[in-house]
Design a protein around this motif. Structure first.
Motif, PDB file in Angstrom:
ATOM      1  N   PHE A 171       0.804  -1.227   0.000  1.00  0.00           N
ATOM      2  CA  PHE A 171       0.000   0.000   0.000  1.00  0.00           C
ATOM      3  C   PHE A 171       0.834   1.274   0.000  1.00  0.00           C
ATOM      4  O   PHE A 171       0.276   2.371   0.021  1.00  0.00           O
ATOM      5  CB  PHE A 171      -0.931   0.008   1.219  1.00  0.00           C
ATOM      6  N   THR A 172       2.152   1.162  -0.021  1.00  0.00           N
ATOM      7  CA  THR A 172       2.977   2.356   0.162  1.00  0.00           C
ATOM      8  C   THR A 172       2.851   3.346  -0.988  1.00  0.00           C
ATOM      9  O   THR A 172       2.811   4.558  -0.777  1.00  0.00           O
ATOM     10  CB  THR A 172       4.453   1.943   0.377  1.00  0.00           C
ATOM     11  N   LEU A 173       2.800   2.871  -2.222  1.00  0.00           N
ATOM     12  CA  LEU A 173       2.690   3.780  -3.361  1.00  0.00           C
ATOM     13  C   LEU A 173       1.339   4.491  -3.351  1.00  0.00           C
ATOM     14  O   LEU A 173       1.246   5.695  -3.628  1.00  0.00           O
ATOM     15  CB  LEU A 173       2.873   3.004  -4.663  1.00  0.00           C
ATOM     16  N   LEU A 174       0.287   3.758  -3.009  1.00  0.00           N
ATOM     17  CA  LEU A 174      -1.053   4.356  -2.923  1.00  0.00           C
ATOM     18  C   LEU A 174      -1.097   5.438  -1.856  1.00  0.00           C
ATOM     19  O   LEU A 174      -1.583   6.556  -2.094  1.00  0.00           O
ATOM     20  CB  LEU A 174      -2.079   3.260  -2.616  1.00  0.00           C
ATOM     21  N   PHE A 175      -0.561   5.150  -0.674  1.00  0.00           N
ATOM     22  CA  PHE A 175      -0.598   6.135   0.402  1.00  0.00           C
ATOM     23  C   PHE A 175       0.303   7.332   0.102  1.00  0.00           C
ATOM     24  O   PHE A 175      -0.002   8.452   0.517  1.00  0.00           O
ATOM     25  CB  PHE A 175      -0.201   5.495   1.737  1.00  0.00           C
ATOM     26  N   GLY A 176       1.410   7.099  -0.599  1.00  0.00           N
ATOM     27  CA  GLY A 176       2.250   8.218  -0.989  1.00  0.00           C
ATOM     28  C   GLY A 176       1.490   9.214  -1.847  1.00  0.00           C
ATOM     29  O   GLY A 176       1.615  10.437  -1.693  1.00  0.00           O
ATOM     30  N   ARG A 177       0.675   8.695  -2.760  1.00  0.00           N
ATOM     31  CA  ARG A 177      -0.121   9.567  -3.626  1.00  0.00           C
ATOM     32  C   ARG A 177      -1.287  10.196  -2.864  1.00  0.00           C
ATOM     33  O   ARG A 177      -1.638  11.362  -3.099  1.00  0.00           O
ATOM     34  CB  ARG A 177      -0.655   8.752  -4.809  1.00  0.00           C
ATOM     35  N   ILE A 178      -1.893   9.446  -1.944  1.00  0.00           N
ATOM     36  CA  ILE A 178      -2.972  10.007  -1.122  1.00  0.00           C
ATOM     37  C   ILE A 178      -2.451  11.194  -0.315  1.00  0.00           C
ATOM     38  O   ILE A 178      -3.132  12.209  -0.153  1.00  0.00           O
ATOM     39  CB  ILE A 178      -3.569   8.926  -0.200  1.00  0.00           C
ATOM     40  N   GLY A 179      -1.210  11.075   0.183  1.00  0.00           N
ATOM     41  CA  GLY A 179      -0.614  12.182   0.916  1.00  0.00           C
ATOM     42  C   GLY A 179      -0.465  13.424   0.062  1.00  0.00           C
ATOM     43  O   GLY A 179      -0.641  14.547   0.539  1.00  0.00           O
ATOM     44  N   ASP A 180      -0.146  13.234  -1.229  1.00  0.00           N
ATOM     45  CA  ASP A 180      -0.056  14.375  -2.147  1.00  0.00           C
ATOM     46  C   ASP A 180      -1.396  15.087  -2.277  1.00  0.00           C
ATOM     47  O   ASP A 180      -1.462  16.306  -2.415  1.00  0.00           O
ATOM     48  CB  ASP A 180       0.375  13.890  -3.543  1.00  0.00           C
ATOM     49  N   VAL A 181      -2.473  14.317  -2.258  1.00  0.00           N
ATOM     50  CA  VAL A 181      -3.802  14.866  -2.520  1.00  0.00           C
ATOM     51  C   VAL A 181      -4.447  15.441  -1.257  1.00  0.00           C
ATOM     52  O   VAL A 181      -4.975  16.559  -1.257  1.00  0.00           O
ATOM     53  CB  VAL A 181      -4.714  13.784  -3.141  1.00  0.00           C
ATOM     54  N   LEU A 182      -4.389  14.686  -0.156  1.00  0.00           N
ATOM     55  CA  LEU A 182      -5.111  15.067   1.058  1.00  0.00           C
ATOM     56  C   LEU A 182      -4.266  15.843   2.057  1.00  0.00           C
ATOM     57  O   LEU A 182      -4.817  16.464   2.966  1.00  0.00           O
ATOM     58  CB  LEU A 182      -5.683  13.814   1.737  1.00  0.00           C
ATOM     59  N   GLY A 183      -2.952  15.776   1.908  1.00  0.00           N
ATOM     60  CA  GLY A 183      -2.065  16.435   2.866  1.00  0.00           C
ATOM     61  C   GLY A 183      -1.180  15.427   3.556  1.00  0.00           C
ATOM     62  O   GLY A 183      -1.667  14.443   4.127  1.00  0.00           O
ATOM     63  N   ARG A 184       0.129  15.669   3.500  1.00  0.00           N
ATOM     64  CA  ARG A 184       1.079  14.684   4.032  1.00  0.00           C
ATOM     65  C   ARG A 184       1.094  14.656   5.554  1.00  0.00           C
ATOM     66  O   ARG A 184       1.230  13.598   6.155  1.00  0.00           O
ATOM     67  CB  ARG A 184       2.475  14.989   3.491  1.00  0.00           C
ATOM     68  N   ARG A 185       0.949  15.831   6.185  1.00  0.00           N
ATOM     69  CA  ARG A 185       0.918  15.830   7.651  1.00  0.00           C
ATOM     70  C   ARG A 185      -0.317  15.104   8.163  1.00  0.00           C
ATOM     71  O   ARG A 185      -0.239  14.351   9.143  1.00  0.00           O
ATOM     72  CB  ARG A 185       0.943  17.264   8.188  1.00  0.00           C
TER      73      ARG A 185
END
Length: 483
Positions: A79-93
């Motif tokens: 799931f790491t690649l998916l979550f990396g992109r989710i962080g770009d969209v929703l906010g990494r913090r």
């Protein structure tokens, strides 16, 4: 000399000289992010030594005990690649804080687990937290420090603590299991997670692109499924063999899904992984170098664990303590790496690191069946640990260079995926080599185990040399890619 990024693709003008010292706030951010990353790195290996005790107390059979490790690895890598992109969209913090909260919940659940099902749910939660937190923390780090000396220093410390965490986990798992209980391997995460969840919103600034792009749902589902299949196949190979139908089917299915993913990304309006990014030499070869760095060093720890316990007869605790010098070497490598990169550039640092690592690993071919070989092992693992971390720092700098802040989630997601797949890939490969040699010799004894381990060490050395050659031939400086 640190590679420069042309103004055309830079997130902003670079007229002022880069800062050479961290601000007080940057130091706080660094401490918080490194604490989280180190804790998650420890989780990769802390339960390995404790598996027999867990099996006896919780009720796992020999055929199911490996799922304590596999369930974590599946989620952490898948799931790491998916979550990396989710962080770009929703906010990494936001993703970072949520991931640490999930880590705390999963760890508390695991510490109180009394059945296999509850323990596996806890490990899944820990794996999902790792997949979310590691790329988010790395993105927050790269966006908190501008490209240059400070970022290289921060990435060096991050790489050192990640590698040291893997080694520390092996040591700490043995200590906790022998002196307290394996449950403390879970409980230790809870106060760390709680502190990070409370402090992160106060210390770390939110990081996200100015404009939210739509998620590539088909691409996300496909690549996640592909990684799950591949990691499961690798884990299955480690427990059975490379030729079982389940192993072959999982690996083939994962490869087929990656092909489908590539086709989807070519046509997607908002691709999860733009194909143009993967064509960049720094991204492609930087991640290949990183994957091979983790394949070689983490699998070497596994091989030497077999040697220390099966050939020299060390206890799990003593075997774990023998890797303390490796941990010191990794910390030193993380400190030296940025200096070498600043002086010679990332390409030279990576190639040189792999060559020194190959020499250190190759010297282990002279290990014998007596305790006198321990001195060679300690020196070689120390030198190899320094060299390996120089490679890892070079990989992190290379794989995140020349990209805008908006692309850092993607870059760090790819880098984290390379790291975690490398950790998962190395042990099955080396385990299969050892098992094949021992089987060919007829029975498992201290001597036959040594022969099997030496065969795998030879392959490990060859991989370091091949990696050095490939990076030397194909890795281009970031500035050449941005024309």
């Amino acid at each position: 000399m640190t590679p420069s990024t042309p103004a055309a693709l830079s997130p902003g003008p670079r007229l002022a000289p880069p800062a050479t010292r961290m601000s007080a706030r940057q130091r706080l951010v660094l401490v918080l992010l490194l604490t989280a990353s180190f804790t998650l790195a420890v989780d990769f290996s802390i339960l390995n030594v404790a598996l027999p005790a867990i099996g006896d107390e919780i009720g796992f059979g020999l055929d199911t005990l490996q799922w304590v490790v596999t369930s974590f690895a599946l989620c952490a890598a898948g799931f790491t690649l998916l979550f990396g992109r989710i962080g770009d969209v929703l906010g990494r913090r936001r993703l970072f804080v949520l991931g640490m909260a999930v880590l705390g919940i999963g760890s508390l659940l695991g510490g109180f687990a009394t059945t296999p099902a509850v323990l596996l749910i806890a490990r899944v939660l820990q794996g999902m937290a790792t997949a979310a937190v590691v790329p988010a923390a790395l993105s927050l780090l790269t966006t908190s420090f501008a490209e240059g000396r400070l970022r290289e220093k921060a990435l060096g410390l991050n790489g050192a603590l990640m590698a040291a965490g893997f080694t520390t986990g092996a040591i700490l798992g043995g200590v906790l299991t022998d002196l307290l209980s394996w449950r403390w391997a879970f409980f230790l995460n809870v106060p760390v997670a709680l502190a990070v969840v409370v402090l992160a919103p106060l210390v770390v600034a939110e990081s996200r692109p100015a404009h939210r792009s739509r998620m590539d749902v088909p691409g996300a589902i496909t690549v996640t499924a592909a990684l799950l299949f591949i990691v499961y196949g690798l884990s299955s190979a480690a427990q059975t063999s490379w030729t079982t139908p389940l192993t072959v089917g999982s690996l083939v299915g994962g490869a087929a899904l990656l092909v489908v993913f590539g086709q989807l990304e070519r046509r997607a309006q908002h691709p999860l992984v733009p194909i143009a990014v993967l064509r960049r030499s720094t991204i492609a070869w930087g991640n290949i170098a990183g994957m091979l760095a983790f394949v070689t060093e983490t699998s070497l720890v596994f091989l030497l664990t077999l040697y220390l316990q099966k050939t020299l007869g060390y206890s799990p605790l003593m075997a774990g303590l023998s890797f303390a010098v490796l941990g010191i070497g990794t910390v030193l490598g993380g400190m030296v790496g940025p200096l070498l990169i600043g002086r010679w550039g990332t390409k030279t640092a990576i190639v040189g690191g792999f060559l020194v690592q190959a020499a250190a690993t190759g010297s282990l071919l002279f290990l014998g069946t007596t305790g006198s070989s321990l001195a060679l092992l300690l020196v070689a693992t120390f030198v190899g640990g320094v060299a390996n971390l120089i490679v890892i720092v070079g990989f992190m700098v290379t794989a995140t260079a020349g990209l805008t802040d908006a692309e850092q989630g993607l870059a760090t997601g790819l880098a984290t995926m390379s790291q975690q797949v490398g950790i998962t890939l190395g042990i099955p490969i080396m385990s299969a080599i050892v098992a094949a040699r021992v089987h060919a010799l007829g029975s498992e004894t201290g001597e036959t185990m040594l022969i099997g381990v030496l065969a795998a060490i030879g392959v490990n050395t060859a991989l370091c040399l091949v990696a050095a050659l490939a990076v030397g031939l194909f890795l281009k400086a970031p500035s050449r890619l941005m024309d």
